[in-house]
Design a protein around this motif. Structure first.
Motif, PDB file in Angstrom:
ATOM      1  N   ARG A  21       0.856  -1.260  -0.074  1.00 37.11           N
ATOM      2  CA  ARG A  21      -0.157  -0.046   0.042  1.00 37.11           C
ATOM      3  C   ARG A  21       0.972   1.372  -0.097  1.00 37.11           C
ATOM      4  O   ARG A  21       0.642   2.107  -0.659  1.00 37.11           O
ATOM      5  CB  ARG A  21      -0.928  -0.043   1.440  1.00 37.11           C
ATOM      6  CG  ARG A  21      -2.138  -1.178   0.826  1.00 37.11           C
ATOM      7  CD  ARG A  21      -3.078  -1.098   2.261  1.00 37.11           C
ATOM      8  NE  ARG A  21      -3.974  -1.957   1.796  1.00 37.11           N
ATOM      9  CZ  ARG A  21      -4.726  -2.456   2.823  1.00 37.11           C
ATOM     10  NH1 ARG A  21      -4.861  -2.015   3.960  1.00 37.11           N
ATOM     11  NH2 ARG A  21      -5.827  -3.558   2.411  1.00 37.11           N
ATOM     12  N   LYS A  22       1.989   1.190   0.709  1.00 35.44           N
ATOM     13  CA  LYS A  22       2.904   2.418   0.828  1.00 35.44           C
ATOM     14  C   LYS A  22       3.460   2.555  -0.579  1.00 35.44           C
ATOM     15  O   LYS A  22       3.656   3.697  -1.178  1.00 35.44           O
ATOM     16  CB  LYS A  22       3.997   2.079   1.741  1.00 35.44           C
ATOM     17  CG  LYS A  22       4.891   3.192   1.973  1.00 35.44           C
ATOM     18  CD  LYS A  22       6.037   2.847   2.873  1.00 35.44           C
ATOM     19  CE  LYS A  22       7.173   2.124   2.252  1.00 35.44           C
ATOM     20  NZ  LYS A  22       8.447   2.039   2.663  1.00 35.44           N
ATOM     21  N   GLU A  23       3.713   1.615  -1.429  1.00 32.32           N
ATOM     22  CA  GLU A  23       4.297   1.673  -2.675  1.00 32.32           C
ATOM     23  C   GLU A  23       3.052   1.908  -3.794  1.00 32.32           C
ATOM     24  O   GLU A  23       3.337   2.181  -4.964  1.00 32.32           O
ATOM     25  CB  GLU A  23       4.957   0.337  -3.151  1.00 32.32           C
ATOM     26  CG  GLU A  23       6.381   0.051  -2.214  1.00 32.32           C
ATOM     27  CD  GLU A  23       7.327   1.038  -2.560  1.00 32.32           C
ATOM     28  OE1 GLU A  23       7.495   1.454  -3.817  1.00 32.32           O
ATOM     29  OE2 GLU A  23       8.154   1.084  -1.483  1.00 32.32           O
ATOM     30  N   GLY A  24       1.846   2.010  -3.439  1.00 31.11           N
ATOM     31  CA  GLY A  24       0.912   2.558  -4.237  1.00 31.11           C
ATOM     32  C   GLY A  24       0.128   1.218  -4.827  1.00 31.11           C
ATOM     33  O   GLY A  24      -0.716   1.268  -5.927  1.00 31.11           O
ATOM     34  N   PHE A  25       0.356  -0.073  -4.630  1.00 34.02           N
ATOM     35  CA  PHE A  25      -0.168  -1.210  -5.133  1.00 34.02           C
ATOM     36  C   PHE A  25      -1.323  -1.597  -4.662  1.00 34.02           C
ATOM     37  O   PHE A  25      -1.870  -1.289  -3.524  1.00 34.02           O
ATOM     38  CB  PHE A  25       0.630  -2.531  -5.094  1.00 34.02           C
ATOM     39  CG  PHE A  25       2.119  -2.217  -5.866  1.00 34.02           C
ATOM     40  CD1 PHE A  25       2.223  -2.626  -7.128  1.00 34.02           C
ATOM     41  CD2 PHE A  25       3.452  -2.116  -4.991  1.00 34.02           C
ATOM     42  CE1 PHE A  25       3.282  -2.794  -7.567  1.00 34.02           C
ATOM     43  CE2 PHE A  25       4.530  -2.078  -5.522  1.00 34.02           C
ATOM     44  CZ  PHE A  25       4.738  -2.577  -7.083  1.00 34.02           C
ATOM     45  N   THR A  26      -2.393  -1.787  -5.445  1.00 34.39           N
ATOM     46  CA  THR A  26      -3.905  -2.431  -5.427  1.00 34.39           C
ATOM     47  C   THR A  26      -4.165  -3.661  -6.077  1.00 34.39           C
ATOM     48  O   THR A  26      -3.470  -3.856  -6.953  1.00 34.39           O
ATOM     49  CB  THR A  26      -4.787  -0.943  -5.419  1.00 34.39           C
ATOM     50  OG1 THR A  26      -4.714  -0.943  -6.949  1.00 34.39           O
ATOM     51  CG2 THR A  26      -4.372  -0.075  -4.789  1.00 34.39           C
ATOM     52  N   GLY A  27      -5.191  -4.442  -5.371  1.00 28.48           N
ATOM     53  CA  GLY A  27      -5.365  -5.685  -5.942  1.00 28.48           C
ATOM     54  C   GLY A  27      -5.499  -6.645  -4.944  1.00 28.48           C
ATOM     55  O   GLY A  27      -5.643  -6.328  -3.668  1.00 28.48           O
ATOM     56  N   GLU A  28      -5.874  -7.790  -5.258  1.00 28.01           N
ATOM     57  CA  GLU A  28      -5.777  -8.961  -4.438  1.00 28.01           C
ATOM     58  C   GLU A  28      -4.742  -9.785  -4.055  1.00 28.01           C
ATOM     59  O   GLU A  28      -3.983 -10.292  -4.978  1.00 28.01           O
ATOM     60  CB  GLU A  28      -6.949  -9.920  -5.050  1.00 28.01           C
ATOM     61  CG  GLU A  28      -8.483  -9.347  -5.268  1.00 28.01           C
ATOM     62  CD  GLU A  28      -9.052  -9.084  -4.052  1.00 28.01           C
ATOM     63  OE1 GLU A  28      -9.038  -9.855  -3.019  1.00 28.01           O
ATOM     64  OE2 GLU A  28      -9.677  -7.861  -3.786  1.00 28.01           O
ATOM     65  N   TYR A  29      -4.466 -10.033  -2.863  1.00 28.29           N
ATOM     66  CA  TYR A  29      -3.509 -10.909  -2.448  1.00 28.29           C
ATOM     67  C   TYR A  29      -3.777 -12.414  -2.655  1.00 28.29           C
ATOM     68  O   TYR A  29      -4.736 -12.981  -1.906  1.00 28.29           O
ATOM     69  CB  TYR A  29      -2.883 -10.406  -1.099  1.00 28.29           C
ATOM     70  CG  TYR A  29      -2.532  -9.122  -1.025  1.00 28.29           C
ATOM     71  CD1 TYR A  29      -1.413  -8.597  -1.470  1.00 28.29           C
ATOM     72  CD2 TYR A  29      -3.593  -8.065  -0.921  1.00 28.29           C
ATOM     73  CE1 TYR A  29      -1.062  -7.079  -1.261  1.00 28.29           C
ATOM     74  CE2 TYR A  29      -3.031  -6.885  -0.569  1.00 28.29           C
ATOM     75  CZ  TYR A  29      -1.878  -6.228  -0.808  1.00 28.29           C
ATOM     76  OH  TYR A  29      -1.695  -4.950  -0.770  1.00 28.29           O
ATOM     77  N   ASP A  30      -3.049 -13.090  -3.409  1.00 22.92           N
ATOM     78  CA  ASP A  30      -3.295 -14.463  -3.754  1.00 22.92           C
ATOM     79  C   ASP A  30      -2.489 -15.431  -2.614  1.00 22.92           C
ATOM     80  O   ASP A  30      -3.216 -16.448  -2.282  1.00 22.92           O
ATOM     81  CB  ASP A  30      -3.291 -15.015  -5.223  1.00 22.92           C
ATOM     82  CG  ASP A  30      -4.205 -14.356  -6.268  1.00 22.92           C
ATOM     83  OD1 ASP A  30      -5.289 -13.839  -5.516  1.00 22.92           O
ATOM     84  OD2 ASP A  30      -3.849 -14.211  -7.221  1.00 22.92           O
TER      85      ASP A  30
END
Length: 85
Positions: A21-30
């Motif tokens: 999140r700090k790096e700006g990534f979004t999505g689902e963690y598989d």
């Protein structure tokens, strides 16, 4: 027990997600898996809204996330389930 076989704890997962999140990534963690030979680095498979999965290396030592590659027919993430078949 090999460190890579040790399950990733909920606390570690929360720290890893915080890095993403700090790096700006979004999505689902598989999935989360330890990098062999260390207890502070992890491989993480993450998918975006289009269902495209990618492998990342997250380091709690360096507080960094590094993209590895997109998972496709040529690149797959091997889990214990795949070994069992």
């Amino acid at each position: 027990m090999n460190l890579a076989d040790k399950e990733v704890t909920q606390l570690e997962k929360m720290k890893i997600i915080g890095l993403f999140r700090k790096e700006g990534f979004t999505g689902e963690y598989d999935s989360f898996q330890r990098v062999s030979g260390t207890d502070r680095e992890f491989f993480v498979v993450m998918s975006n809204e289009q269902g495209i999965k990618a492998l990342f290396r997250a380091s709690l030592m360096l507080n960094a996330v590094e993209f590895q590659y997109v998972l496709d027919d040529k690149h797959t993430f091997v889990t214990e389930d795949a070994d069992a078949s």
